[in-house]
Design a protein around this motif. Structure first.
Motif, short mmCIF file in Angstrom:
data_model
loop_
_atom_site.label_atom_id
_atom_site.label_comp_id
_atom_site.label_asym_id
_atom_site.label_seq_id
_atom_site.Cartn_x
_atom_site.Cartn_y
_atom_site.Cartn_z
N GLN B 143 11.05 -19.46 12.57
CA GLN B 143 10.78 -18.21 13.27
C GLN B 143 10.87 -17.02 12.32
O GLN B 143 10.06 -16.10 12.37
CB GLN B 143 11.79 -18.03 14.40
CG GLN B 143 11.56 -16.77 15.22
CD GLN B 143 12.52 -16.69 16.38
OE1 GLN B 143 13.60 -17.27 16.34
NE2 GLN B 143 12.14 -15.97 17.43
N GLN B 147 6.75 -18.77 10.33
CA GLN B 147 5.75 -18.40 11.32
C GLN B 147 5.16 -17.00 11.12
O GLN B 147 3.95 -16.83 11.27
CB GLN B 147 6.32 -18.58 12.73
CG GLN B 147 6.54 -20.06 13.04
CD GLN B 147 7.00 -20.32 14.44
OE1 GLN B 147 7.41 -19.41 15.16
NE2 GLN B 147 6.97 -21.58 14.86
N PRO B 168 6.04 -15.17 16.99
CA PRO B 168 6.76 -16.34 16.47
C PRO B 168 7.96 -16.68 17.36
O PRO B 168 8.96 -15.99 17.33
CB PRO B 168 7.23 -15.86 15.08
CG PRO B 168 7.29 -14.38 15.17
CD PRO B 168 6.34 -13.93 16.25
N GLY B 170 9.62 -19.54 17.28
CA GLY B 170 10.55 -20.50 16.67
C GLY B 170 10.33 -21.86 17.26
O GLY B 170 9.89 -22.78 16.59
#
Lengths: 282, 322
Positions: B143, B147, B168, B170
């Motif tokens: 995350q 991302q 994002p 995660g």
């Protein structure tokens, strides 16, 4: 760039990449074990083994879950072990080359890799729905179903390692096959068969999915196998997904406990197999 | 001539009886293994019947999963199952291939065994451990670091960009795929290594004799020779990834939807069952979850059966060549 240089370059690149892949694999093993150790040991204490699972916010341990996991594993091995060994005996001795054995071997291999949550659903339909409630015994049956294919496979492999000459000698003395099997073949293959059981225990002691809707969970101390019972994997599942720090800590400690016992079991099994000699390495 | 029979007929009869009993016991146990698989199929179909009869083919084609209005469709879960498994294979195949090559062709003898054992131990770690590790360690890292980078660099691109858009989270489909990959690598690598070891030395030596490099021997002799086994190993890994429950349930986010982005939460068949089964109210809801299970059984059964069939053929070939 000559062709020769290009080939050498490809060679070095590809081999480096494969070494790198191994490093990545080992890195993740290390990373997972390290996280488990550092977070799990933080919660290791005597209360872990003496207190029950607590309500959120207060302190407690995992005693009821550890007990439940042990009980269910023992019942599962008591059910699955003999069935698996007998079936393995049939495959290795009585039905060695029969078409039926080929089919059973194939089905067993499929069961060996079947998703464990399916086993949970099956036992739910088979036992929980009929009995009308979740119970430790249903959980144990689900675990037994996962232990059976492992035991069948290892038993057959280990019995096949027993030299044909020993079997022939016993047969030549007029022994019936059952006598040969129980008095000659089993003793000769004993350590291998024990290894199979160890592997089966290792396999089922971390299984979570089949217990979710068979044994369920229990916040309290219970020794009644006809009622829901706490067990480590489901407790870890619930506690890890909870927002409470003390529950999450217990989940890590439980995870460490399970992983350590499984690693010890697998390594023991490996040592036993290694001692069997070159033939025992299958 | 049976001497025991000549001495004591009762003893011989007792022996024969025990023989029959023992033989029968082993046969019954063996047949039980056979019935287990059939029993699973029958009981799943039985449990799934109400849902299948109610929704008919819509169960397979509908994405809607709404317990409130009793509308259930399997499409989102099937989609999640397939996509996470594909991501897992995409990562796991090259990595396992590398590990198998390293273990069979490159590693010095003293390194072979410890590394091989370590990889096999990774396979013994229960899947719930991968799940909890994925949730608490991998997901935050993804995350925070991975991302955002994916969203920025690949997100704006045409076509593939769609896969990496949105916030994002995660957790999500991609994370589940990565955790699955870490999980199936040891399985696939172990099978590949065993298969590579069955390649006769003569074949490799003739390659080297012609002046081939190590890589050329691997890619043009070892891999083609063991193609069936490698495919079998990959399919076995696929079977494992498709049916995996705990590793996925922790990190997928459990949303019955089909999003274009791999970063968004989704669900898989097994995650849906694990999350919702004990909370399912009403026969149709429960039955729909069992129907999902039946679907998973069908998918994994065909994949695993195909894999085992391939490996079986390979075993026969190895036996006949000895």
């Amino acid at each position: 760039m000559s062709r020769r240089f290009l080939r050498k370059l490809t060679n070095v690149l590809a081999l480096t990449l494969s070494g790198l892949a191994t490093a990545v694999g080992l890195f993740f093993l290390g990373a997972i074990l390290w996280t488990l150790m550092s977070r799990g040991f933080a919660g290791m204490s005597a209360t872990l083994f003496t207190a029950m699972t607590p309500p959120p916010g207060s302190s407690g341990g995992l005693l009821n879950a550890i007990y439940g996991s042990l009980v269910m594993t023992v019942i599962a091995i008591l059910i699955g072990g003999p069935i698996g060994m007998l079936a393995g005996t049939y495959l290795a001795e009585y039905g060695r080359a029969s078409p039926l054995s080929a089919v059973i071997r194939f089905v067993n291999d499929v069961l060996l890799s079947a998703p464990s949550i399916i086993v949970g659903l099956f036992v739910y339909e088979l036992l929980v729905v009929r009995m009308g409630h979740f119970s430790a015994i249903a959980g144990a049956v689900a675990l037994a179903m996962i232990a059976i294919p492992v035991t069948v496979r290892t038993t057959e492999d280990m019995l096949n390692l027993v030299p044909q000459g020993m079997k022939d000698a016993s047969t030549a003395m007029g022994a019936y096959p059952w006598r040969t099997i129980t008095s000659v073949i089993y003793p000769a293959a004993r350590s291998g068969m024990v290894t199979g059981l160890l592997l089966a225990i290792a396999r089922i002691s971390g299984e979570t999915a089949p217990l979710l809707f068979t044994a369920l969970n229990n916040q309290f101390w219970s020794t009644n196998v006809d009622a829901p019972m706490a067990n480590l994997p489901v407790v870890i599942f619930q506690f890890a997904l909870s927002p409470y720090p003390n529950w999450q800590q217990l989940a890590w400690s439980g995870a460490l406990l399970i992983t350590l016992s499984i690693l010890i079991l697998s390594i023991t099994a490996r040592v036993v197999v290694a001692r069997l000699g070159p033939g025992g390495n299958r | 001539m049976n001497t025991a029979a000549a001495i004591d007929p009762r003893h011989a009869a007792g022996q024969r009886l025990r023989e029959q009993l023992f033989r029968a016991a082993t046969l019954v146990a063996a047949l039980l293994v056979l019935t287990l698989l059939g029993g699973v199929a029958v009981s799943l179909l039985h449990g799934a019947w109400p849902a299948l009869a109610h929704f008919k083919l819509h169960f397979l084609t509908s994405e809607v999963w709404n317990p409130v209005t009793d509308q259930f469709g399997a499409l989102a879960a099937v989609y999640g199952t397939v996509v996470t498994s594909l991501i897992a294979l995409l990562i796991a195949i090259p990595v396992s291939l590398g590990i198998a090559i390293f273990l069979t062709e490159l590693a010095p003898a003293w390194l072979k065994r410890p590394v091989g054992v370590a990889i096999e131990l990774l396979a013994a770690v229960p899947s719930i451990i991968y799940g909890i590790w994925g949730l608490f360690v991998l997901a935050p890292v993804l995350q925070r670091h991975v991302q955002p980078w994916l969203i920025e660099t690949i997100g704006p691109l045409p076509i593939v960009g769609k896969l990496f858009q949105g916030p994002p989270f995660g957790i999500g489909v991609l994370t589940a795929g990565i955790v699955l990959a870490i999980m199936v690598v040891p399985f696939i690598a172990a099978v590949m290594r065993d298969v590579f070891e069955t390649v006769p030395d003569v074949l490799k030596e003739s390659g080297y004799g012609l002046g081939a490099t190590t890589w050329e021997v691997i890619w043009q002799v070892v891999v083609p020779y063991s193609r069936t086994g490698v495919t079998g190993g990959v399919m076995l890994g696929l079977g494992r990834a498709l049916g995996e429950t705990m590793a996925v349930t922790f990190v997928i986010g459990n949303a019955h939807r089909i999003g274009s982005s791999l970063l968004a939460p989704g669900t898989t068949i097994s995650a849906a069952i694990a999350n919702e089964f004990t909370e399912a109210v009403g026969d149709l809801y429960t039955s729909s979850l069992v129907a999902l299970g039946a679907l998973l059984f069908l998918i994994t059964f065909s994949v695993i059966a195909a894999a085992r069939f391939m490996l079986l053929r390979l075993e026969r070939r190895a036996l006949s060549s000895v």
